[in-house]
Design a protein around this motif. Structure first.
Motif, PDB file in Angstrom:
ATOM      1  N   LYS A 271       0.819  -1.210   0.000  1.00 26.45           N
ATOM      2  CA  LYS A 271       0.000   0.000   0.000  1.00 26.45           C
ATOM      3  C   LYS A 271       0.852   1.259   0.000  1.00 26.45           C
ATOM      4  N   TRP A 272       1.660   1.431   1.044  1.00 26.83           N
ATOM      5  CA  TRP A 272       2.415   2.684   1.166  1.00 26.83           C
ATOM      6  C   TRP A 272       3.864   2.580   0.708  1.00 26.83           C
ATOM      7  N   GLN A 273       4.420   1.379   0.737  1.00 26.29           N
ATOM      8  CA  GLN A 273       5.840   1.268   0.397  1.00 26.29           C
ATOM      9  C   GLN A 273       6.135   0.069  -0.492  1.00 26.29           C
ATOM     10  N   SER A 274       7.090   0.269  -1.399  1.00 25.39           N
ATOM     11  CA  SER A 274       7.735  -0.850  -2.086  1.00 25.39           C
ATOM     12  C   SER A 274       9.117  -0.997  -1.449  1.00 25.39           C
ATOM     13  N   GLU A 275       9.991  -1.819  -2.010  1.00 27.94           N
ATOM     14  CA  GLU A 275      11.336  -1.965  -1.446  1.00 27.94           C
ATOM     15  C   GLU A 275      12.105  -0.647  -1.490  1.00 27.94           C
ATOM     16  N   THR A 276      11.762   0.198  -2.462  1.00 29.37           N
ATOM     17  CA  THR A 276      12.589   1.390  -2.677  1.00 29.37           C
ATOM     18  C   THR A 276      11.886   2.695  -2.336  1.00 29.37           C
ATOM     19  N   THR A 277      10.563   2.720  -2.459  1.00 33.49           N
ATOM     20  CA  THR A 277       9.862   4.001  -2.476  1.00 33.49           C
ATOM     21  C   THR A 277       8.685   3.979  -1.508  1.00 33.49           C
TER      22      THR A 277
ATOM     23  N   GLU B 149      14.531   6.851 -10.714  1.00 33.26           N
ATOM     24  CA  GLU B 149      14.370   6.875 -12.167  1.00 33.26           C
ATOM     25  C   GLU B 149      13.940   5.503 -12.714  1.00 33.26           C
ATOM     26  N   ALA B 150      14.482   4.433 -12.122  1.00 32.57           N
ATOM     27  CA  ALA B 150      14.208   3.080 -12.648  1.00 32.57           C
ATOM     28  C   ALA B 150      12.711   2.740 -12.626  1.00 32.57           C
ATOM     29  N   GLY B 151      11.953   3.267 -11.672  1.00 29.90           N
ATOM     30  CA  GLY B 151      10.531   2.933 -11.620  1.00 29.90           C
ATOM     31  C   GLY B 151       9.635   4.085 -12.022  1.00 29.90           C
ATOM     32  N   ASN B 152      10.240   5.154 -12.532  1.00 30.10           N
ATOM     33  CA  ASN B 152       9.455   6.378 -12.709  1.00 30.10           C
ATOM     34  C   ASN B 152       8.633   6.411 -13.987  1.00 30.10           C
ATOM     35  N   HIS B 153       8.981   5.592 -14.980  1.00 25.73           N
ATOM     36  CA  HIS B 153       8.333   5.767 -16.287  1.00 25.73           C
ATOM     37  C   HIS B 153       7.492   4.578 -16.731  1.00 25.73           C
ATOM     38  N   ALA B 154       7.359   3.575 -15.848  1.00 26.92           N
ATOM     39  CA  ALA B 154       6.560   2.405 -16.231  1.00 26.92           C
ATOM     40  C   ALA B 154       5.077   2.765 -16.241  1.00 26.92           C
ATOM     41  N   ASP B 155       4.286   2.018 -17.021  1.00 23.94           N
ATOM     42  CA  ASP B 155       2.839   2.210 -16.994  1.00 23.94           C
ATOM     43  C   ASP B 155       2.306   1.904 -15.600  1.00 23.94           C
ATOM     44  N   LEU B 156       1.255   2.618 -15.225  1.00 22.49           N
ATOM     45  CA  LEU B 156       0.702   2.477 -13.879  1.00 22.49           C
ATOM     46  C   LEU B 156       0.296   1.043 -13.559  1.00 22.49           C
ATOM     47  N   THR B 157      -0.313   0.368 -14.519  1.00 23.20           N
ATOM     48  CA  THR B 157      -0.824  -0.975 -14.230  1.00 23.20           C
ATOM     49  C   THR B 157       0.314  -1.974 -14.030  1.00 23.20           C
TER      50      THR B 157
ATOM     51  N   SER C 171       2.952  -1.051 -12.292  1.00 20.64           N
ATOM     52  CA  SER C 171       3.669  -0.543 -11.130  1.00 20.64           C
ATOM     53  C   SER C 171       3.005  -1.013  -9.848  1.00 20.64           C
ATOM     54  N   ALA C 172       3.822  -1.574  -8.950  1.00 11.01           N
ATOM     55  CA  ALA C 172       3.300  -2.014  -7.662  1.00 11.01           C
ATOM     56  C   ALA C 172       3.006  -0.791  -6.799  1.00 11.01           C
ATOM     57  N   PRO C 173       2.088  -0.931  -5.798  1.00  9.98           N
ATOM     58  CA  PRO C 173       1.898   0.156  -4.850  1.00  9.98           C
ATOM     59  C   PRO C 173       3.230   0.547  -4.219  1.00  9.98           C
ATOM     60  N   PRO C 174       3.460   1.820  -3.899  1.00 12.18           N
ATOM     61  CA  PRO C 174       2.508   2.938  -3.985  1.00 12.18           C
ATOM     62  C   PRO C 174       2.564   3.703  -5.308  1.00 12.18           C
ATOM     63  N   LEU C 175       3.167   3.081  -6.357  1.00 10.66           N
ATOM     64  CA  LEU C 175       3.327   3.812  -7.620  1.00 10.66           C
ATOM     65  C   LEU C 175       2.162   3.534  -8.573  1.00 10.66           C
ATOM     66  N   ASP C 176       0.974   3.217  -8.037  1.00  8.65           N
ATOM     67  CA  ASP C 176      -0.142   2.845  -8.902  1.00  8.65           C
ATOM     68  C   ASP C 176      -1.290   3.841  -8.833  1.00  8.65           C
ATOM     69  N   LEU C 177      -1.013   5.060  -8.401  1.00  5.84           N
ATOM     70  CA  LEU C 177      -2.082   6.049  -8.240  1.00  5.84           C
ATOM     71  C   LEU C 177      -2.128   6.999  -9.433  1.00  5.84           C
ATOM     72  N   VAL C 178      -3.301   7.056 -10.058  1.00  9.26           N
ATOM     73  CA  VAL C 178      -3.463   7.952 -11.207  1.00  9.26           C
ATOM     74  C   VAL C 178      -3.235   9.401 -10.789  1.00  9.26           C
TER      75      VAL C 178
ATOM     76  N   GLY D 166       6.375  10.299 -16.174  1.00  2.03           N
ATOM     77  CA  GLY D 166       6.734   9.865 -14.831  1.00  2.03           C
ATOM     78  C   GLY D 166       5.737  10.307 -13.785  1.00  2.03           C
ATOM     79  N   HIS D 167       6.149  10.181 -12.541  1.00  2.00           N
ATOM     80  CA  HIS D 167       5.256  10.465 -11.415  1.00  2.00           C
ATOM     81  C   HIS D 167       5.402  11.901 -10.931  1.00  2.00           C
ATOM     82  N   LYS D 168       4.326  12.375 -10.323  1.00  2.00           N
ATOM     83  CA  LYS D 168       4.428  13.617  -9.559  1.00  2.00           C
ATOM     84  C   LYS D 168       5.094  13.241  -8.244  1.00  2.00           C
ATOM     85  N   PHE D 169       6.289  13.754  -7.999  1.00  2.00           N
ATOM     86  CA  PHE D 169       6.979  13.408  -6.755  1.00  2.00           C
ATOM     87  C   PHE D 169       6.270  14.078  -5.573  1.00  2.00           C
ATOM     88  N   ILE D 170       5.890  15.337  -5.785  1.00  2.00           N
ATOM     89  CA  ILE D 170       5.129  16.076  -4.769  1.00  2.00           C
ATOM     90  C   ILE D 170       3.839  16.553  -5.411  1.00  2.00           C
TER      91      ILE D 170
END
Lengths: 504, 302
Positions: B101-107, B151-159, B161-168, B177-181
């Motif tokens: 939900k809130w964290q992957s191994e890196t983010t 950078e390694a996970g920033n440009h993959a398609d949302l579907t 991407s594991a949580p928390p990088l799956d929010l539209v 890429g993602h909105k960091f803030i």
């Protein structure tokens, strides 16, 4: 390792809830007196669905179980036909009510008198691997039922109404059946027509008694991915419940069923087609509205659109599937200049989305600057969007961004159908809102206090406008518009000249 | 005084005996015990505006260059690349504990909105903590991390991407890429809302099937955070929106630009917030951020 964290009690609480849950399992599924005892529920599967465990489980399953239950788990085998009681169909609903421990127990001990203890001679680990493979057979069957396009996530489905092919088939028949309206003139498909991506081409929907709905019929495409339903209702979250709105709604009357429910149940119960379909879909002896809505919802969830040229480009990496113009249009769509993606982002082109494994459902409502009437309630009466539910003036005019998939065939546009063409829609956003100069709706939508900050004026050159439209047209999934899985299953017969048709 | 990274005062190693009791109690089969002594570590964050706790629907006066009254609509940001700094200055990377939900191994995602009132388009759940594991028994004196998605996970398609990088809501279209803030607010001058969305820009759009290596983004825009000293046992990372927005005019938008800043290096509305984030902007080089600071938590221990 989480055993040590502050959350260490969670599994125990979860286990307690599960324990309570199976005590109250549906009666139809509690009659397995010959199978695993209640205590088998507490046997936990220590293994995870790793490729290695699944491969070994499949191997053992094919050797020990497949002769009766079938390689695909559907139990349609020669041997099954010779048995006094049919073997369990591992792709059907019943398997969801059995725990891993019960399947483990049954495989180890057999279920007298029909099922032998087929797995008694292999190790416990191997028996758990078989259990994992049986679960995988169910997942494969569900994915096949959805027919998921490449790259698409698995939809979330309610635990009390898992999708099965039998429910989908029943739901399709109901969806196209005019007996579901009070006066026999409309089916669900009257307002949700497949060739128009399950819309009706009208500015505003018209119900079975001729009443006009304040809003237009929404596309049902990819509705399985929508955590909230209809244009602006934040509370309507299950398709099963949503189906009751068009069936029984009185303001406005849509299908107009309120006084005709006994007639409907009697008619369907007397129709051999439904007797067969209901028996296949549900363990029931009678037909009721609840199970009608469960079947309708199951069918709706399978209406998944993801085979457009853009999907071939995006998910199947066919670089020439869309034109250079459409690619430029995609870049414009995704730009901070136009900001389209802010509300229409993600694989379903809407910020309101959910699916299995997602960290959280996302739910958004936006005011797109269509109106700005004088006074606090700045949208036309009866069509105030989210405000209708929250009564918070900050929510006036806020609606859900619909998916843009198949937008080419779902004209006219906006919740009230007030834009005729895609060109009109783009012009609206180009101006940052709509100015209406006279009449009761006069006002400049751009000045609406609730208008989204992501809607602001921009200017497109002629080429850019053509590019943006080329991108939007690349989202049309022609296969969806003709796919037989979603089409009318009833034989097409000409209705008698002077009576209402029973069927479309 | 030696900083300790334990938050509970328990010994920093696993107790197989206790673990076995818990496993048995929970009826779990297959519990395993790690061989290397690792200790759980929590890095806590607090969001505020000049000492006032941040909350949806509250109005905070006196923010930014025009001393604006600010209403919060959304505030979420990603953090990654956590390292602890040892006494000798060496850095030990921290592994985050994935929770689906809130964290992957890196983010990790920090979420300071609860979906209520003006935050309606957000999510009900909030998160103000990053959970990691660190080698046990090693003293540390400082903390390093980045605001943003690697950078390694920033440009993959949302579907994909594991949580928390799956929010539209935190994604910037297909490729960029993602909105960091994501910070969305409303003020008197911009009542319909204003947004600060910080993320990498100048990222080449790549066709999905391309086998070419992706060229680096021209402006990565990942604020690098250095907190010295920092003791996770007693310290918090404080996020002050007033510091983040210092110098920004929250009442007016530069004509013809997004309202207010979408990380466009040519949008002058971005200059103050980039300054506060320590990010380079235009000809101005990177410098020290003032967005986040370490603070000794009150009421902690004797």
């Amino acid at each position: 390792m989480t055993v040590f964290s502050g959350k260490s009690l969670r599994p125990a609480i979860f286990a307690a809830v599960v324990c309570l849950g199976f005590v109250f399992a549906p009666e139809g599924y509690a009659h397995r007196d010959k199978g695993a005892p209640l205590s088998a529920r507490q046997i936990r599967n220590p293994l995870k669905s790793t490729p290695e465990n699944l491969a070994r489980g499949q191997e053992l399953y094919l050797r020990l179980c497949a002769a009766c239950h079938g390689a695909d788990g559907t139990a349609k085998t020669e041997k099954a036909r010779t048995l006094a009681e049919p073997p369990l169909d591992f792709t059907d609903t019943l398997i969801d009510y059995l725990s891993d421990g019960e399947i483990f127990w049954d495989a180890s001990n057999g279920v007298a008198p029909v099922m032998p203890p087929a797995a008694k001679d292999v190790s416990e680990t191997e028996r758990f691997q078989i259990v994992l493979w049986i679960r995988e057979l169910k997942r494969k069957a569900v994915d096949a039922t959805f027919g998921l396009p490449p790259g698409f996530p698995r939809p979330k489905t309610p635990e009390d109404n898992p999708v099965t092919p039998a429910k989908v088939e029943l739901g399709r028949h109901l969806f196209y059946d005019k007996r579901l309206s009070g006066n026999g003139t409309q089916s669900c498909a009257s307002c949700h027509q497949q060739r128009l991506a399950f819309t009706d081409g009208r500015t505003l929907a018209v119900g079975s008694t001729g009443q006009t709905h304040p809003r237009q019929a929404m596309s049902l495409v990819n509705v399985a991915y929508s955590p909230v339903l209809t244009w602006a209702n934040p509370n309507l979250r299950r398709l099963e419940s949503q189906a009751l709105v068009p069936l029984f709604g009185e303001h406005p009357v849509e299908m107009g069923l309120p006084t005709s429910e006994p007639r409907l149940v009697a008619q369907l119960s007397a129709d051999p087609v439904y007797v067969r379909l209901f028996r296949a879909a549900f363990p029931l002896d009678s037909i009721d509205i609840l199970h009608i809505t469960m079947a309708l919802a199951s069918f709706e969830r399978t209406i998944i659109s993801g085979r457009s040229p853009y999907d071939r480009y995006r998910f199947q990496h066919q670089d020439d599937a869309i034109s250079a113009s459409a690619k430029r249009g995609e870049e414009l769509f995704s730009s901070e200049r136009l900001e389209c993606f802010h509300c229409h982002g993600g694989f379903n082109f809407t910020g309101t989305v959910d699916y299995a494994g997602k960290s959280a459902p996302e739910i958004e409502f936006h005011n797109t600057g269509l109106y700005n009437l004088a006074g606090a309630i700045s949208y036309p009466p009866g069509n105030t969007g989210l405000y209708e539910f929250t009564r918070d003036t900050a929510d006036v005019g806020k609606f859900k961004a619909p998916t843009l998939r198949n937008i080419e065939v779902t004209a006219p546009y906006f919740h009230d159908g007030s834009a005729r063409t895609l060109d009109d829609v783009i012009t609206h956003y180009e101006k940052g809102g709509r100015r209406i100069t006279s009449g009761p709706l006069a006002g400049n939508g751009a000045d609406n206090p609730n208008r989204s900050e992501f809607i602001k004026p921009f200017h497109l050159s002629k080429q850019e406008r053509a590019d943006l439209i080329a991108f939007l047209l690349s989202l049309t999934d022609k296969s969806l518009l003709t796919d037989e899985r979603f089409s009318d299953p009833w034989p097409q017969v000409a209705p008698p000249a002077n009576t209402a048709a029973n069927r479309p | 005084m030696e900083p300790r990274i334990l938050s509970s005062g328990e010994p920093g190693r696993w107790s197989p005996g206790l673990a076995a009791v818990l496993c048995a109690a929970l009826g779990l089969i297959g519990c395993s015990f790690p061989a290397v002594a690792q200790t759980p570590l929590e890095i806590r964050f607090r969001a505020e505006v000049q000492g006032q706790p941040l909350a949806c629907g509250k109005i905070y006066p006196g923010v930014g260059r025009a001393r604006s009254a600010v209403t919060l609509k959304d505030f979420r940001f990603y953090v990654s690349g956590f390292r602890l700094v040892g006494a000798d200055g060496s850095e030990t990377p921290l592994a985050l504990v994935p929770d689906g939900k809130w964290q992957s191994e890196t983010t990790a995602l920090l979420d300071f909105e609860d979906g209520s009132g003006p935050c309606r388009n957000g999510t009900p759940d909030m998160n103000d903590v990053v959970r990691a594991v660190a080698p046990a028994g090693k003293p540390f004196r400082g903390l390093r991390f980045s605001v943003g998605v690697p950078e390694a996970g920033n440009h993959a398609d949302l579907t994909e991407s594991a949580p928390p990088l799956d929010l539209v809501a935190l994604f910037w279209s297909w490729n960029a890429g993602h909105k960091f803030i994501r910070l969305d607010i409303a003020t008197k001058g911009l009542p319909q809302g204003a947004a600060f969305h910080i993320g990498s820009t100048g990222c080449a759009l790549q066709s999905p099937g391309s086998s070419q290596p992706r060229p680096p983004c021209k402006s990565p825009n990942r604020p690098e955070i250095r907190l010295d000293p920092f003791d996770p046992a007693s310290d918090l990372v404080v996020v002050d929106l007033a510091s983040l927005l210092a110098g920004s005019d929250l009442e007016h938008n530069a004509p013809g630009s997004p309202v207010l800043c979408m990380s466009d290096p040519e949008d002058l509305d971005c200059a103050p917030i980039f300054h506060n984030l320590g990010l380079p902007f235009g000809q101005r080089p990177a410098w020290t951020q003032t967005f986040l600071r370490a603070e000794r938590a009150a009421h902690k221990g004797p």
